[in-house]
Motif scaffolding. Structure first.
Motif, PDB file in Angstrom:
ATOM      1  N   GLY A   1       0.797  -1.223   0.000  1.00  0.00           N
ATOM      2  CA  GLY A   1       0.000   0.000   0.000  1.00  0.00           C
ATOM      3  C   GLY A   1       0.830   1.274   0.000  1.00  0.00           C
ATOM      4  O   GLY A   1       0.282   2.372  -0.052  1.00  0.00           O
ATOM      5  N   SER A   2       2.151   1.173   0.055  1.00  0.00           N
ATOM      6  CA  SER A   2       2.987   2.385   0.141  1.00  0.00           C
ATOM      7  C   SER A   2       3.153   3.036  -1.228  1.00  0.00           C
ATOM      8  O   SER A   2       3.019   2.397  -2.268  1.00  0.00           O
ATOM      9  N   ALA A   3       3.497   4.329  -1.181  1.00  0.00           N
ATOM     10  CA  ALA A   3       3.782   5.041  -2.432  1.00  0.00           C
ATOM     11  C   ALA A   3       4.999   4.414  -3.116  1.00  0.00           C
ATOM     12  O   ALA A   3       5.084   4.365  -4.345  1.00  0.00           O
ATOM     13  N   ALA A   4       5.945   3.923  -2.333  1.00  0.00           N
ATOM     14  CA  ALA A   4       7.159   3.330  -2.917  1.00  0.00           C
ATOM     15  C   ALA A   4       6.800   2.083  -3.742  1.00  0.00           C
ATOM     16  O   ALA A   4       7.406   1.824  -4.787  1.00  0.00           O
ATOM     17  N   ARG A   5       5.814   1.310  -3.265  1.00  0.00           N
ATOM     18  CA  ARG A   5       5.419   0.120  -4.034  1.00  0.00           C
ATOM     19  C   ARG A   5       4.640   0.492  -5.298  1.00  0.00           C
ATOM     20  O   ARG A   5       4.604  -0.280  -6.251  1.00  0.00           O
ATOM     21  N   ASP A   6       4.030   1.665  -5.279  1.00  0.00           N
ATOM     22  CA  ASP A   6       3.216   2.077  -6.428  1.00  0.00           C
ATOM     23  C   ASP A   6       4.067   2.397  -7.667  1.00  0.00           C
ATOM     24  O   ASP A   6       3.545   2.563  -8.758  1.00  0.00           O
ATOM     25  N   ARG A   7       5.386   2.480  -7.508  1.00  0.00           N
ATOM     26  CA  ARG A   7       6.237   2.675  -8.700  1.00  0.00           C
ATOM     27  C   ARG A   7       6.429   1.368  -9.466  1.00  0.00           C
ATOM     28  O   ARG A   7       6.994   1.350 -10.554  1.00  0.00           O
ATOM     29  N   PHE A   8       6.017   0.268  -8.860  1.00  0.00           N
ATOM     30  CA  PHE A   8       6.130  -1.064  -9.488  1.00  0.00           C
ATOM     31  C   PHE A   8       4.741  -1.688  -9.487  1.00  0.00           C
ATOM     32  O   PHE A   8       3.748  -1.012  -9.217  1.00  0.00           O
ATOM     33  N   TRP A   9       4.663  -2.978  -9.775  1.00  0.00           N
ATOM     34  CA  TRP A   9       3.379  -3.678  -9.759  1.00  0.00           C
ATOM     35  C   TRP A   9       3.395  -4.714  -8.641  1.00  0.00           C
ATOM     36  O   TRP A   9       3.731  -5.874  -8.873  1.00  0.00           O
ATOM     37  N   PHE A  10       3.074  -4.265  -7.452  1.00  0.00           N
ATOM     38  CA  PHE A  10       2.939  -5.183  -6.311  1.00  0.00           C
ATOM     39  C   PHE A  10       1.463  -5.514  -6.134  1.00  0.00           C
ATOM     40  O   PHE A  10       0.610  -4.627  -6.179  1.00  0.00           O
ATOM     41  N   ARG A  11       1.155  -6.777  -5.926  1.00  0.00           N
ATOM     42  CA  ARG A  11      -0.236  -7.190  -5.704  1.00  0.00           C
ATOM     43  C   ARG A  11      -0.257  -8.368  -4.739  1.00  0.00           C
ATOM     44  O   ARG A  11       0.694  -9.162  -4.727  1.00  0.00           O
ATOM     45  N   PRO A  12      -1.354  -8.476  -3.985  1.00  0.00           N
ATOM     46  CA  PRO A  12      -1.499  -9.699  -3.183  1.00  0.00           C
ATOM     47  C   PRO A  12      -1.705 -10.903  -4.096  1.00  0.00           C
ATOM     48  O   PRO A  12      -2.200 -10.751  -5.221  1.00  0.00           O
TER      49      PRO A  12
END
Ligand code: NOJ
Ligand code: CA
Length: 570
Positions: free
Chosen positions: A130-141
């Protein structure tokens, strides 16, 4: 030897329209410090060789700091140089020295994916879901009862799933991240404003250092459908495909073009593998990329009708200048391809092609003919290092020495691309053939075939009739003969299996004669006629004032099979 740029270039700012561009795969070009890996010191030392070859520009494969999960296409810092290759000061010196030789520099930028050692990815792992840092990539559960299954069914282009699960800061199995290539290459989320800003800044960083052009890696893959739907495998590339050739990718390149236009004479070339010429055309032209690679030409079999069709389709592509590419670091070398009973190529059928027998003498003969056909076409031409020496694909690299992640990720089913990346032979009679200096601490990073003693730069410089002599002569004529300066190509009617066209006439702008016979000399002024015989029998030659160059000996005035000639017609 310094050979000045073509006097006939349309304008110094559009050098890329007609340039001959040498692809320099840095880890395999020349090793300056003896560690068995090519580097910038080695490349600098060989700039006189490249100037003498007669090329206008060099495209460097990635030279940035990288864990080398994919030979540098996993970049951990876009503003520096990997210590294995040298330093930023070496790159600055190289750019300056190349310019002094009249050679432009194109570098590779990789915007689809990062490295798992890039500071943004390290930050993303630490910052958590949920962080902004993860939003630069494609993280998903993940899917499944405890997230144990990947978020969707996408497969990595290198084999295996396109998702890898991370361990969160508390030690528990966590989210998954997307990587269309190796796990060490996490895909960027181009919906992130940070990503967009960052790359525009990276372009300015290198343009300001004097770089003349940018080759854009995997250029059609950047944008993804944020819903990340499963793929069926049947979707054609285009707006309905979840990650290939989506329409929103064009806004990125319009922004990049605006950045390039802040400087004089800079160019952008996209690596776009798309079967549909109309979709491909959308990447080039005013306000977007200057050129794209011509992969249909590279994949085309050695067949006159098929080549004619690809050439026509290429020349019809918007008003972008054509690019002509016979090989690169991802595909089998042209000598081997044309020496097989099936002379086509495609990336996803490499195991099939490697199982075919190879007739190297036939492949070399055809590669020579193809070189002259290619260099007679209007547009820019790419020469992959070693092509000018007639190197072949090394298919018998011992398994334990293979480095390409494709080999490991397909569990050996696909041999991968190492066979086209074997270090160049420069001189001497045994490995490392002058690739590394005398007394080098390490052997070349991939073993060189001992037969390459006959294909070293030194041996081919001495031997009249070598592939190197042919390339030097063709590049020189292509640069200095005014008939090659225009954009026009006039096809001549010719027998099945023979390709014949004129360049020049009327000040390089073409001459009347479309549809006329290849034996016909009519038309005002002189021109150069390229005749390529891909048929099985010798053919006669039209009346000509001179044979400018031929890829093999003419046989009693006839053009033998698998031979191309450039004729002066008056
Ligand atoms: C295309 C490059 O040419 C290739 O070598 C690389 O593995 C992929 N893009 C991924 O960056
Ligand atoms: Ca080195």
């Amino acid at each position: 030897m310094h050979v000045p740029s073509a006097p006939s270039s349309p304008s110094p700012d559009s050098w890329w329209r007609t340039a001959a561009i040498y692809q320099l795969y840095v880890r395999s070009f020349a090793d300056g410090n003896g560690d068995g890996i090519g580097d910038l010191a080695g490349a600098r030392a060989q700039l006189p060789y490249l100037a003498g070859l007669g090329i206008d520009a060099i495209w460097f494969n990635p030279w940035y700091p990288s864990p080398m999960a994919d030979a540098g296409y996993d970049i951990s810092d876009y503003r520096s140089i990997d210590p294995v290759f040298g330093t930023l000061a070496d790159a600055d010196a190289l750019i300056g020295e190349a310019h002094a030789h009249g050679i432009k520099i194109i570098i590779d930028v990789v915007p689809n994916h990062s490295s798992d050692r890039h500071r943004w990815f390290i930050e993303a792992l630490a910052a958590g879901p949920g962080s902004a840092a993860r939003d630069r990539f494609w993280f998903r559960p993940g899917r499944g009862t405890s997230g144990e299954l990947p978020p969707n069914n996408w497969q990595s282009i290198f084999g295996g799933p396109a998702w890898t699960r991370v361990t969160e800061a508390d030690g528990a199995p966590g989210e998954w991240y997307l990587h269309l290539f190796a796990p060490g290459q996490p895909d960027y989320n181009w919906g992130s404003a940070d990503v967009r800003r960052e790359f525009e800044d990276v372009l300015r960083f290198w343009f300001s250092r004097g770089v003349d052009g940018i080759r854009i890696d995997s250029a059609a893959l950047l944008c993804k459908d944020a819903a990340l739907p499963d793929v069926s495998g049947a979707e054609p590339p285009g707006p309905a495909h979840p990650y290939t050739d989506r329409d929103d990718v064009h806004s990125i390149y319009r922004a990049w073009r605006a950045v390039a236009d802040e400087y004089d004479g800079r160019m952008l070339i996209g690596e776009v593998w798309l079967p549909d010429a109309t979709r491909l055309a959308r990447y080039v032209g005013p306000g977007e990329l200057h050129t794209v690679f011509n992969f249909p030409y590279l994949n085309c079999p050695w067949d006159a009708a098929a080549l004619r069709q690809v050439i026509d389709e290429t020349l019809a592509l918007a008003d972008a200048p054509a690019t002509w590419v016979l090989s690169n670091h991802d595909v089998d070398r042209v000598v081997s391809r044309y020496g097989r009973p099936d002379t086509a190529f495609s990336l996803d059928r490499r195991p099939y092609f490697h199982a075919l027998p190879v007739d190297l003498a036939l492949g070399t003969r055809r590669a020579r003919a193809a070189a002259l056909l290619t260099m007679a076409l209007p547009g820019s031409v790419y020469v992959y290092q070693g092509e000018e020496l007639g190197l072949w694909e090394v298919q018998d690299i011992p398994d334990e020495l293979r480095q390409d992640p494709i080999w490991a990720r397909t569990l050996g089913a696909d041999p991968g691309r190492d066979g086209s990346r074997v270090p160049l032979p420069w001189s001497g009679t045994e490995p490392p053939f002058g690739f590394s200096p005398a007394g080098a601490a390490a052997a070349p990073w991939l073993p060189q075939p001992k037969e390459w003693r006959d294909l070293t730069v030194a041996a081919e410089s001495a031997g009249y009739g070598s592939m190197l002599h042919l390339y030097r002569a063709a590049l020189r004529l292509r640069r200095f003969d005014p008939e090659f300066s225009g954009t026009a190509l006039t096809w001549r009617r010719s027998p099945a299996g023979v390709l014949a066209f004129d360049r020049g006439g009327e000040g390089g702008q073409g001459r009347p004669g479309a549809g006329q016979s290849w034996m016909d000399t009519a038309g005002p002024g002189s021109s150069v006629r390229c005749v390529a015989n891909l048929s099985a029998a010798p053919v006669g030659l039209p009346p000509h004032a001179a044979v400018l160059l031929a890829s093999g000996p003419l046989d009693g005035g006839l053009l033998p099979p698998d031979t191309t000639a450039w004729l002066r017609i008056e």
